[in-house]
Scaffold this active site. Structure first.
Site, short mmCIF file in Angstrom:
data_model
loop_
_atom_site.label_atom_id
_atom_site.label_comp_id
_atom_site.label_asym_id
_atom_site.label_seq_id
_atom_site.Cartn_x
_atom_site.Cartn_y
_atom_site.Cartn_z
N ASP A 58 0.83 -1.20 0.00
CA ASP A 58 0.00 0.00 0.00
C ASP A 58 0.86 1.25 0.00
O ASP A 58 2.09 1.20 0.20
CB ASP A 58 -0.90 0.02 1.24
N TYR A 119 7.11 -9.77 6.77
CA TYR A 119 7.10 -8.33 6.99
C TYR A 119 7.70 -8.01 8.36
O TYR A 119 7.69 -8.84 9.27
CB TYR A 119 5.67 -7.78 6.96
#
Length: 279
Positions: A58, A119
């Protein structure tokens, strides 16, 4: 012989000034757009070669170990291969880098062949705030955080579940995922790094999970609360999607070459959870 060569790209970027990975209407600056423009320019091609990425990030999210692939005409790859990496380095803006370009093994798909994505989310509870040199990569949380309580809460989220309570729903997409790792460590510098690894992630999943854990860490919720939210299966207004700048895609994992094609087929199948019974 096929007329195209599938090329794997390993890359990284600082997401601060990007509107995410994927190309968008309206001329917004994206990572995909920058790389595809650079690739078209350095190969002197009239057409754009479209990239497929392991995980679409994003706006504001960073990547250190992103992977993509592109299918190039065989003659283009043969002509430009020796100097393509260096030419891309000269053409790309400084907040995105391609580190490796190589012919992908048979069956490779950057998105569907991946078996996990890892992540990291970085946050500090330093009462003075974030080091100005790290402000684009570390979230400031203005309450003291109990890392042990956050790790206790995290253990209740591991495994295969329907993560609908932590995802932004998308039409036709499953929210079933296998969360392989969720753990937090406070470094000597006081920065808390959360490591989050799963076979795949649905939209906003990592940032929602971190939002729930922060509520536990600062004492607003008990360690059993995130698992209760998960079991409820619906979005909870108390689960905040934390800001994107603390999030970095660190690494993407793939199986052995001979398993790539099978994994790609498997990943395209829509997942369901095993039934717990008829009633």
């Amino acid at each position: 012989m096929s007329g195209v060569v599938r090329v794997r790209l390993d890359l990284s970027y600082d997401g601060t000034a990007f509107s995410g990975w994927a190309k968008q209407a309206g001329g917004r600056r994206t990572v995909q757009g920058e790389i595809e423009d650079a690739l078209r320019t350095v190969t002197r091609s009239a057409t754009t070669f479209e990239l497929t990425v392991a995980g679409r990030t994003d706006a504001g999210v960073h990547a250190r170990g992103q992977v993509a692939h592109v299918d190039l005409p065989r003659e283009v790859w043969a002509e430009h291969r020796p100097k393509l990496l260096k030419r891309l380095a000269g053409r790309l803006p400084k907040d995105v880098r391609v580190w490796a370009l190589r012919e992908a093994p048979e069956g490779f798909d950057a998105r569907f062949s991946a078996i996990w994505r890892r992540y990291a989310y970085r946050v500090t509870d330093n009462p003075g705030g974030v080091d100005p040199l790290l402000r684009s990569h570390v979230l400031w949380h203005d309450w003291p955080l109990d890392v042990d309580a956050m790790n206790e809460a995290a253990r209740g989220l591991l495994g295969e579940h329907d993560f609908a309570a932590y995802c932004k729903r998308r039409e036709g997409a499953t929210t079933i995922r296998t969360l392989q790792q969720l753990s937090l460590v406070r470094g000597d510098d006081g920065i808390i790094t959360a490591t989050v690894r799963a076979d795949a992630f649905c939209h906003n999943m990592v940032r929602s999970l971190i939002g729930a854990l922060l509520f536990v860490g600062d004492g607003h919720r008990t360690p059993d609360w995130p698992a209760k939210v998960l079991a409820a299966g619906v979005r909870d207004s108390a689960v905040h999607v934390v800001r994107p700048h603390g999030l970095t895609l660190e690494e993407v994992g793939y199986p052995a070459d001979e398993l790539l094609a099978a994994r790609s087929v498997e990943a395209r199948n829509k997942r369901t959870l095993p039934s717990a019974g008829c009633c």
